[in-house]
Every structure is written in C-alpha cells, then in structure tokens.
Design an enzyme around this catalytic site. Structure first.
Site, mmCIF file in Angstrom:
data_model
loop_
_atom_site.group_PDB
_atom_site.id
_atom_site.type_symbol
_atom_site.label_atom_id
_atom_site.label_comp_id
_atom_site.label_asym_id
_atom_site.label_seq_id
_atom_site.Cartn_x
_atom_site.Cartn_y
_atom_site.Cartn_z
ATOM 1 N N GLU A 62 -2.128 -5.679 -3.176
ATOM 2 C CA GLU A 62 -1.203 -4.932 -2.330
ATOM 3 C C GLU A 62 -0.123 -5.762 -1.888
ATOM 4 O O GLU A 62 1.028 -5.061 -1.834
ATOM 5 C CB GLU A 62 -1.695 -4.058 -1.408
ATOM 6 C CG GLU A 62 -2.848 -2.997 -1.709
ATOM 7 C CD GLU A 62 -3.590 -2.377 -0.634
ATOM 8 O OE1 GLU A 62 -3.669 -1.177 -0.427
ATOM 9 O OE2 GLU A 62 -4.172 -2.980 0.382
ATOM 10 N N ASP A 110 0.747 -1.206 -0.003
ATOM 11 C CA ASP A 110 0.034 0.105 0.064
ATOM 12 C C ASP A 110 0.772 1.267 0.167
ATOM 13 O O ASP A 110 0.406 2.344 -0.786
ATOM 14 C CB ASP A 110 -0.857 -0.088 1.312
ATOM 15 C CG ASP A 110 -1.856 1.424 1.442
ATOM 16 O OD1 ASP A 110 -2.425 1.775 0.502
ATOM 17 O OD2 ASP A 110 -1.397 1.970 2.517
#
Length: 246
Positions: free
Chosen positions: A134, A66
């Site tokens: 992610e 992320d």
C-alpha cells in the site's frame, strides 16, 4: 576528512543506483523522485526524521496507497461489471483489497527486500507485506500522479491477479460467514480465549468456538483475530454442506 566524505558519498550513490534499478524493474518505468520510494520502505523502528522534523516512515503512505488502490479498483469494477449492484461491487472490492490478497502482492513483488528497519525481518508480522504494498502505491502516486499510478495498478495488478469469476466464490472472512449462518439459523455462538505463552517465548491465543453450547473447533494463533478466523474456518469445513445449502 574530505576523502572520507567522498567515500561515503560514493557508497550512497551506488546504493541509490542499485535501488533505482530494482525499483524501475518492478515499476516498468523510471521513478523521478527516489525519496518517496525510500520512505515507502522505511519502518518506524528506524527512527528517521525528515528535514522538517516529521517522522520518515511508510505509515502515512500506507494510508494514501490504500485510498488510491480502493479508488482504482472501484472504477475498474464499475466499468467491467455493469450488472453488479452496490452490494456485489462492495464485496468484490473487499476481496481484491483484502489483507490476505495485499500480503500476497507484497510477497510477489518481494518488497521486504527494500525495508530499512531496526527490527529483524523474522519479527515482522504477516501484514508487513500488505502494508509495504500500500505504501508503494502511495509512493507511485506522489512520484508520478494518479494516471500513471492507475495504469500501474491496471497493468501489474488487475490484469494479472484479478479474476472476477474466481473471486465470486472466494471467502474472505470465515468468521463473518459463520456468524451470518448462525444468526440465520438462530444458533448461539461463542469464542472462548485462553492466553497461551507456549514454549516459543511469544504470546499466543488459544480459542474454542462453541455453537449451541457445543465446542465445534479449536485454534491457536499470535492474535485473537487470527485465532478466531482459524477456528471459524475449521468450523466452516465441519458444517460446509449445511452452510452452503447443499
């Protein structure tokens, strides 16, 4: 006993070979350490512990991915939108890395095929796709470093999926948009929830959205957040001309 060990070893080697080929095809290059990618697709329900006694699953990689993704997208926007102020850059980045968009990317890369879990795929929520994506980015970073990871994001994501002109008109949160409009127009709004178990055997939430004490939309979803967003979207379309100022 030795014969059994050889069979098991061969079987694992074949599985690693198949995994290696599939991952290489997605990456566009050969990975150096498969362990990172295996971790990226291991669900916590598998209850796997590494050699140091730490949980072996994708959750920490998800956090890392992320951050890396946000950094690369921020740098891209800074370079390609020289007239965009901080507000524009922040909003546009949010649209690109929205949960909805990350879920789409996870699906397009078909990352769910690699998941090791004790939970049936049908029991995963929609966000599993974005979570895996992610974690995958985090694995690339650990395996190949920032430069290679950045090039992957630019080549496989930005070049294919990011259209700034289209994103300018994309709504990422109908709830936020509706609340902003209500506050601007000095209108009251209220979400009323009812827990709804239904006949599916799964918990649902039904919501009524009222504006100025009048129910304007209803929705039902598996979480309060999703129900609010769905009800807000329906309300937006009901008041679209007023909200958009047409």
């Amino acid at each position: 006993m030795n014969f059994i060990k050889k069979i098991v070893s061969k079987s694992r080697s074949q599985e690693d070979g198949i995994f290696f080929e599939k991952i290489s095809k997605i990456l566009g290059f050969k990975p150096e350490n498969l362990k990172y990618y295996k971790k990226a697709f291991t669900h916590r329900s598998a209850n796997i512990i590494d050699e140091k006694g730490n949980p072996f699953n994708y959750e920490r990689l998800e956090f890392l991915g992320d951050a890396i993704l946000g950094s690369v997208i921020s740098a891209f926007l800074y370079k390609t939108a020289p007239t965009g102020d901080e507000g524009y850059l922040t909003k546009t980045r949010s649209k690109i890395v929205s949960r909805e968009h990350l879920n789409e990317l996870g699906k397009d890369f078909n990352l769910l095929q690699f998941v090791e879990s004790k939970v049936a795929p049908t029991h995963f929520g929609e966000n599993i796709h974005g979570n895996l994506f992610e974690a995958f980015i985090g694995a690339i970073y650990l395996d190949k470093g920032f430069v290679t990871c950045e090039k992957f994001i630019e080549r496989k994501i930005i070049k294919i999926y990011v259209d700034l002109d289209r994103l300018d008109g994309k709504i990422t949160s109908y709830k936020s948009l509706l609340i902003e409009w209500c506050q601007k127009e000095k209108k009251s709004f209220h979400f009323e929830f009812i827990e709804d178990n239904g006949i599916e055997g799964q918990k649902f939430f039904s919501v009524k959205l009222s504006i100025d004490n009048k129910v304007v939309s209803k929705a039902r979803a598996t979480s309060k957040k999703k129900a609010e967003e769905k009800a807000s979207q329906r309300a937006y379309f009901a008041f679209q001309e007023k909200i958009d100022g047409k």
